[in-house]
Scaffold this active site. Structure first.
Site, PDB file in Angstrom:
ATOM      1  N   LYS A 135       0.851  -1.202   0.000  1.00  0.00           N
ATOM      2  CA  LYS A 135       0.000   0.000   0.000  1.00  0.00           C
ATOM      3  C   LYS A 135       0.882   1.246   0.000  1.00  0.00           C
ATOM      4  CE  LYS A 135      -0.300  -0.431   5.037  1.00  0.00           C
ATOM      5  NZ  LYS A 135      -1.088  -1.009   6.152  1.00  0.00           N
TER       6      LYS A 135
ATOM      7  N   ARG B  87     -11.070  -0.289  14.310  1.00  0.00           N
ATOM      8  CA  ARG B  87     -10.835   0.526  13.120  1.00  0.00           C
ATOM      9  C   ARG B  87     -11.639  -0.034  11.958  1.00  0.00           C
ATOM     10  NH1 ARG B  87      -4.620   1.156  11.066  1.00  0.00           N
ATOM     11  NH2 ARG B  87      -5.068  -0.936  10.371  1.00  0.00           N
TER      12      ARG B  87
ATOM     13  N   TYR C  38      13.442  30.387   9.033  1.00  0.00           N
ATOM     14  CA  TYR C  38      12.197  31.098   9.367  1.00  0.00           C
ATOM     15  C   TYR C  38      12.057  31.309  10.866  1.00  0.00           C
ATOM     16  CZ  TYR C  38      10.251  30.778   4.662  1.00  0.00           C
ATOM     17  OH  TYR C  38      10.013  30.926   3.319  1.00  0.00           O
TER      18      TYR C  38
ATOM     19  N   MET D 245      10.134  24.785   3.120  1.00  0.00           N
ATOM     20  CA  MET D 245       9.431  23.978   2.125  1.00  0.00           C
ATOM     21  C   MET D 245      10.410  23.247   1.198  1.00  0.00           C
ATOM     22  SD  MET D 245       6.622  25.148  -0.725  1.00  0.00           S
ATOM     23  CE  MET D 245       5.532  25.918   0.452  1.00  0.00           C
TER      24      MET D 245
END
Ligand SMILES: *Cc1c(COP(=O)(O)O)cnc(C)c1O
Length: 385
Positions: free
Chosen positions: A50, A148, A269, A324
């Site tokens: 997956k 779940r 930042y 980023m």
């Protein structure tokens, strides 16, 4: 001079010399890990692929696993199942997330098996098979503690003799472990007991419980099929002990600039990190948009538990926030002539494994792998020629 304009919407491979990050995936190590897990499990062993084979690429990982002898695959979504089917025309493929109303025919058309986890799903699959006049295979999921997906244990115990089980082929009975990576956790024994009880009422149906860590639990009974994911890709299934798996993923980031920060200057930042004395810094062309978690950054408060890059064999801490597209690292301890602009540094590999990268970012290696970004130049080693 001709300028070729890439067609809108195309996303071809990224050339290594243009990439900010280089991702290398070792398909021979993947195949070897599958064999290690199969030998350890002592049963038929599937592969969970997956999330694009945990970020490594379904199209590459699946054929390498088929070649190693793997015949059963688990994915989460139908879209992944179709990709796995294209890569493994003869394999058995299960969709763990069950099946969405109205999609039964798609399962049939692609020869994919749903994992049925509720009575409405069982009803719909049984009715579909009745209407087709054929018993198509599906797995049944029993929830033994995750809360779940899956039937409750009491409902699992009620399956025996249920008429709907005659309408389709119950090809697998499965459940999923909550805390297998912690062998001391008492829930392991409770889940094994509950699942064994349900499986005992349905002796003709193959049963499957173990994920990667479950394979290494001492008291794990030999059910019919093991379902490892993470350990295939080099993650440590035994976090309290040495990792028995081979690393599959290697990530390098490129140095864009070398600079220095004077005492009292900040970097990144929000000025979250302040230079103590004069430090030499390197800026890497990788950031959170590449899947490297922002939480691996450093501030004046958390120095020492941050992300790392290995530069010329030395572990260099992240400095300031992860941006980023960029990460700043402190290379003061690396000899000056051992680090140059354009060099690559190691972000995953050389002993800095996915588990440690995850821990240092306040998450787990699973999230690191499945987040591996789309801007890296990817190289596959080994695998099927
Ligand atoms: C993801 C998953 C697995 C594989 O688990 P790993 O811990 O990655 O080995 C097995 N079974 C189910 C139901 C899963 O969702």
């Amino acid at each position: 001079m001709t300028i070729t304009t890439p067609q809108a919407g195309t996303r071809g491979p990224i050339p290594a010399e243009e990439a900010g990050g280089l991702l290398t995936i070792d398909l021979d190590a993947l195949a070897s890990n599958w064999k290690t897990l199969r030998d350890r499990a002592g049963t038929e062993t599937a592969a969970v692929v997956k999330a694009d084979a945990y970020g490594t690429g379904i199209e590459q990982a699946v054929p390498a696993l088929v070649d190693a002898g793997c015949g059963t695959f688990f994915v989460a979504h139908m879209a992944e199942a179709k990709r796995a089917r294209a890569a493994a025309p003869n394999a058995t493929i299960y969709v763990l997330n069950g099946f969405l109303t109205g999609t039964a025919a798609t399962y049939l058309n692609f020869g994919i098996r749903p994992v049925l986890g509720s009575w409405p799903e069982i009803d719909e699959w049984a009715a579909f098979c009745r209407a087709q006049g054929k018993t198509f295979p599906a797995a049944i999921h029993v929830d033994t503690g995750m809360n779940r997906l899956g039937l409750r244990v009491a409902d699992g115990m009620a399956l025996r003799g249920d008429r709907r089980l005659e309408d389709f082929e119950p090809a697998l009975l499965m459940s999923h472990l909550v805390s297998a990576e912690d062998p001391a956790h008492e829930i392991n024994a409770r889940q094994i007991e509950a699942f064994s009880a349900v499986a005992a009422t349905l002796p003709g149906i193959p049963a499957s419980l173990a994920n990667s860590s479950g394979i290494f639990l001492k008291d794990m009974p030999r059910f019919s099929l093991a379902r490892p994911g993470y350990a295939l890709y080099g993650g440590n299934p035994t976090p309290d002990a040495k990792n028995p798996m081979e690393p599959v993923v290697r990530l390098e980031g490129r140095i864009l600039q070398l600079r220095s920060a004077e005492h009292g200057e900040t970097a990144g930042y929000s000025g979250a990190w302040t230079s103590k004395g004069r430090r030499r810094l390197a800026t890497l062309s990788v950031g959170y948009a590449d899947g490297y978690p922002r939480s691996a950054g450093s501030t004046d408060a958390n120095v020492g538990q941050t992300g790392l890059a290995i530069v010329a064999g030395r572990r260099c801490p992240f400095v300031g926030r992860v941006s980023m597209d960029l990460i700043i690292i402190d290379v003061t301890d690396v000899p000056e002539d051992a680090v140059r602009q354009g060099d690559t540094v190691v972000l995953i590999g050389d002993g800095l494994d996915v588990d440690e990268v995850g821990t240092r970012a306040g998450t787990i290696g699973y999230e690191i792998l499945t987040g591996l970004g789309r801007r890296y130049a990817r190289t596959y080693r080994g695998g099927v020629a």
